[in-house]
Design a protein around this motif. Structure first.
Motif, mmCIF file in Angstrom:
data_model
loop_
_atom_site.group_PDB
_atom_site.id
_atom_site.type_symbol
_atom_site.label_atom_id
_atom_site.label_comp_id
_atom_site.label_asym_id
_atom_site.label_seq_id
_atom_site.Cartn_x
_atom_site.Cartn_y
_atom_site.Cartn_z
ATOM 1 N N VAL A 1 -1.398 40.744 17.141
ATOM 2 C CA VAL A 1 -2.308 41.880 17.176
ATOM 3 C C VAL A 1 -2.132 42.745 15.937
ATOM 4 O O VAL A 1 -3.101 43.242 15.364
ATOM 5 C CB VAL A 1 -2.083 42.714 18.457
ATOM 6 C CG1 VAL A 1 -2.876 44.003 18.398
ATOM 7 C CG2 VAL A 1 -2.477 41.914 19.684
ATOM 8 N N LYS B 1 -5.003 43.623 13.294
ATOM 9 C CA LYS B 1 -5.344 44.979 12.883
ATOM 10 C C LYS B 1 -5.388 45.087 11.366
ATOM 11 O O LYS B 1 -6.308 45.676 10.799
ATOM 12 C CB LYS B 1 -4.328 45.971 13.452
ATOM 13 C CG LYS B 1 -4.594 47.400 13.005
ATOM 14 C CD LYS B 1 -3.464 48.325 13.392
ATOM 15 C CE LYS B 1 -3.681 49.718 12.789
ATOM 16 N NZ LYS B 1 -2.550 50.626 13.046
ATOM 17 N N ASN C 1 -0.439 52.464 19.982
ATOM 18 C CA ASN C 1 -1.774 51.924 20.218
ATOM 19 C C ASN C 1 -1.763 50.409 20.374
ATOM 20 O O ASN C 1 -2.479 49.851 21.211
ATOM 21 C CB ASN C 1 -2.708 52.316 19.066
ATOM 22 C CG ASN C 1 -3.058 53.791 19.074
ATOM 23 O OD1 ASN C 1 -3.240 54.390 20.130
ATOM 24 N ND2 ASN C 1 -3.145 54.392 17.898
ATOM 25 N N HIS D 1 -0.568 49.462 23.702
ATOM 26 C CA HIS D 1 -1.603 49.744 24.698
ATOM 27 C C HIS D 1 -2.681 48.673 24.695
ATOM 28 O O HIS D 1 -3.194 48.306 25.754
ATOM 29 C CB HIS D 1 -2.206 51.126 24.429
ATOM 30 C CG HIS D 1 -1.212 52.246 24.525
ATOM 31 N ND1 HIS D 1 -1.403 53.489 23.963
ATOM 32 C CD2 HIS D 1 0.015 52.285 25.112
ATOM 33 C CE1 HIS D 1 -0.360 54.245 24.207
ATOM 34 N NE2 HIS D 1 0.516 53.544 24.898
ATOM 35 N N VAL D 2 -3.041 48.159 23.509
ATOM 36 C CA VAL D 2 -4.011 47.058 23.438
ATOM 37 C C VAL D 2 -3.487 45.850 24.208
ATOM 38 O O VAL D 2 -4.214 45.237 25.011
ATOM 39 C CB VAL D 2 -4.293 46.676 21.969
ATOM 40 C CG1 VAL D 2 -5.078 45.364 21.897
ATOM 41 C CG2 VAL D 2 -5.080 47.775 21.268
ATOM 42 N N PHE E 1 -4.972 44.421 27.680
ATOM 43 C CA PHE E 1 -5.433 43.036 27.697
ATOM 44 C C PHE E 1 -4.974 42.344 28.976
ATOM 45 O O PHE E 1 -5.764 41.687 29.661
ATOM 46 C CB PHE E 1 -4.902 42.293 26.470
ATOM 47 C CG PHE E 1 -5.088 40.806 26.533
ATOM 48 C CD1 PHE E 1 -6.312 40.232 26.242
ATOM 49 C CD2 PHE E 1 -4.032 39.978 26.892
ATOM 50 C CE1 PHE E 1 -6.487 38.853 26.312
ATOM 51 C CE2 PHE E 1 -4.194 38.608 26.963
ATOM 52 C CZ PHE E 1 -5.423 38.043 26.672
ATOM 53 N N TYR F 1 -17.542 51.313 22.627
ATOM 54 C CA TYR F 1 -16.247 51.898 22.282
ATOM 55 C C TYR F 1 -16.340 53.421 22.366
ATOM 56 O O TYR F 1 -17.394 54.028 22.221
ATOM 57 C CB TYR F 1 -15.796 51.462 20.889
ATOM 58 C CG TYR F 1 -16.855 51.514 19.816
ATOM 59 C CD1 TYR F 1 -17.111 52.675 19.103
ATOM 60 C CD2 TYR F 1 -17.626 50.381 19.537
ATOM 61 C CE1 TYR F 1 -18.095 52.721 18.127
ATOM 62 C CE2 TYR F 1 -18.612 50.421 18.555
ATOM 63 C CZ TYR F 1 -18.841 51.591 17.853
ATOM 64 O OH TYR F 1 -19.810 51.637 16.894
ATOM 65 N N SER G 1 -10.353 55.950 20.911
ATOM 66 C CA SER G 1 -9.765 54.676 20.478
ATOM 67 C C SER G 1 -9.862 54.460 18.978
ATOM 68 O O SER G 1 -9.478 53.404 18.483
ATOM 69 C CB SER G 1 -10.468 53.519 21.188
ATOM 70 O OG SER G 1 -11.858 53.530 20.889
ATOM 71 N N TYR H 1 -9.898 50.601 18.382
ATOM 72 C CA TYR H 1 -9.010 49.769 19.200
ATOM 73 C C TYR H 1 -9.737 49.232 20.426
ATOM 74 O O TYR H 1 -9.415 48.143 20.908
ATOM 75 C CB TYR H 1 -7.775 50.561 19.639
ATOM 76 C CG TYR H 1 -6.795 50.823 18.528
ATOM 77 C CD1 TYR H 1 -5.978 49.802 18.038
ATOM 78 C CD2 TYR H 1 -6.670 52.081 17.961
ATOM 79 C CE1 TYR H 1 -5.062 50.037 17.019
ATOM 80 C CE2 TYR H 1 -5.763 52.327 16.936
ATOM 81 C CZ TYR H 1 -4.965 51.300 16.472
ATOM 82 O OH TYR H 1 -4.075 51.529 15.468
ATOM 83 N N ASP H 2 -10.700 49.987 20.960
ATOM 84 C CA ASP H 2 -11.523 49.475 22.061
ATOM 85 C C ASP H 2 -12.214 48.183 21.631
ATOM 86 O O ASP H 2 -12.178 47.173 22.344
ATOM 87 C CB ASP H 2 -12.594 50.501 22.461
ATOM 88 C CG ASP H 2 -12.074 51.590 23.379
ATOM 89 O OD1 ASP H 2 -11.034 51.379 24.019
ATOM 90 O OD2 ASP H 2 -12.716 52.648 23.444
ATOM 91 N N LEU I 1 -9.860 45.344 21.370
ATOM 92 C CA LEU I 1 -9.493 44.873 22.705
ATOM 93 C C LEU I 1 -10.582 43.988 23.292
ATOM 94 O O LEU I 1 -10.299 42.913 23.838
ATOM 95 C CB LEU I 1 -9.247 46.077 23.616
ATOM 96 C CG LEU I 1 -9.059 45.801 25.107
ATOM 97 C CD1 LEU I 1 -7.797 44.976 25.348
ATOM 98 C CD2 LEU I 1 -9.001 47.117 25.889
#
Length: 421
Positions: free
Chosen positions: A80, A84, A212, A215-216, A220, A243, A247, A263-264, A267
């Motif tokens: 991840v 990113k 973050n 949290h992703v 998930f 989104y 996020s 981030y939404d 995800l």
């Protein structure tokens, strides 16, 4: 010859012990153990034979299942993190979100239309139509201090998981055990943004539980379970997405490349990639690059948006916010009508208050009442998510808020009917 080897002192005994341990750590694979020790496999076998005669036993244990899972989690974190970095790099190069979907997530450049079962299938006679369970505003990772809100709410990651589980199970119960002729072609599960807390305010950076990226990963797992559970019950799941504002990867509010820096959005793409890789054709996603998802259920046209970009702001408290929301709904509907895309029902989150308006629905939140709401003197609302049914003939019917935590009630239990003596 082997006895001669054993007479060469403690160094040989150490090598025998090393050989035995290497096989254990390699999961029983002698080839892998020999490769790890950088010796021929025949040499390893000779040492194992000698170790057996000398009664040498392992001094290590095989990696446990827990350790293996931890290693897998670390691998996912690295993946991840890499995703990113790739997304940010491509965004800086002004590459489109469709290119990111194709390059990073290995997904189709084309955002799919709603599945055919959603608009063309005919429900069973007397069936209620297609249910929609609207999930939004989890603010996962945020911590709500019970003492700061007069004991009205407590929120953390464990409670978020419990509330999602309760929401999904309650929705299934309502759809299958409390409806006449509960036969469904599938279920719609909009994901309405602000699924995580984010770090857009300093106070969130200081008090959030985790990063973050953590949290992703955790979301998930949670949403994979939720979607699988709903697919097992309803057969098909359509997941339109948008989104939110919490996020975003930057503190500054963005209009350019808002999707690519959310981030939404990351995800949602990871979720879609997971179900595609699993070959699970029961689940279909709609992941727009823009702020809205436009789709139809039978003859009812929906627009999903988070709620922060409806072109209207202001208001305080429940009654105060209804004016700006109503103006924003009308503004959005007019915009789409000008492009020959009429909207029957606009659905949004963001405001954390469950409201049914003419031609619109505002979702509640999984997080519930927090310090900000208390400070602004907003009306208390129990954590809830929206559930409703869309019928091919009657349109939207049976709108029901789903209470997101077992044991919570809106008011104390009383007799169903009472009067003064």
């Amino acid at each position: 010859h082997r006895r001669l080897i054993l007479t060469q002192g403690d160094n040989i005994m150490d090598k025998l012990q090393e050989a035995v341990n290497a096989v254990i750590l390699a999961g029983g694979s002698k080839a892998d153990a020999a490769k790890k020790l950088k010796i021929p496999r025949t040499t390893l076998v000779s040492r194992l034979d000698a170790a057996e005669r000398e009664g040498i036993t392992p001094t290590v244990v095989a990696p446990s299942t827990e350790a293996a899972l931890y290693e897998q989690k670390v691998a996912y974190e690295i993946q991840v993190k890499d995703l990113k970095e790739q997304v940010k790099e491509l965004a800086h190069e002004n590459i489109t979100a469709e290119k990111i979907r194709k390059t990073v997530f290995k997904l189709s450049e084309h955002t799919p239309k709603p599945p055919k079962w959603l608009i063309k299938s005919s429900p069973a006679k007397g069936a209620p139509g297609v249910p929609t369970l609207f999930l939004s505003d989890f603010h996962y990772g945020e911590v709500v201090d019970k003492t700061a809100v007069d004991g009205l709410n407590l929120y953390n990651k464990d409670i978020a998981k419990q509330r999602l589980k309760s929401t999904v199970e309650t929705a299934i119960d309502l759809c299958t055990n409390h409806m006449v002729n509960p036969k469904y072609p599938g279920i719609v599960v909009p994901l309405g943004g602000d699924m995580m807390s984010g770090n857009i305010h300093d106070e969130l950076t200081e008090t959030n539980d985790g990063t973050n990226l953590e949290h992703v990963l955790e979301l998930f797992d949670m949403l994979t379970w939720a979607i699988n559970t709903l697919a097992d019950t309803f057969g098909k799941v359509f997941v339109p997405t948008c989104y939110g504002n919490h996020s975003r990867m930057y503190k500054q509010y963005r209009h350019k490349q808002a999707a690519q820096t959310s981030y939404d959005w990351m995800l949602y793409n990871i979720l879609e990639k997971h179900f595609k890789n699993a070959g699970d054709d029961r689940v279909q996603f709609m992941i727009p690059t823009g702020y809205d998802a436009y789709y139809k259920v039978y003859d009812t046209t929906y627009l999903l948006t988070h709620g922060d970009r409806i072109g209207s702001r202001g208001g305080a408290g429940l009654l105060g916010m209804m004016g700006p929301i109503a103006r924003g709904v009308q503004k959005v509907k007019t915009e789409y009508a000008n492009h020959d895309k009429p909207i029957d029902q606009l659905i949004m989150g963001h405001y954390h208050q469950y409201m049914q308006l003419k031609g619109a629905l505002v979702n509640g939140s999984l997080k519930g009442y927090d310090e900000y709401a208390k400070s602004a003197r907003f009306e208390y609302e129990i954590p809830k998510q929206a559930l409703w049914f869309t019928h091919p003939k009657y349109g939207i019917t049976f709108q029901v808020p789903v209470i997101s935590e077992e044991g919570l009630t809106i008011k104390p239990k009383n007799q169903w009917l009472s009067w003064a003596a």
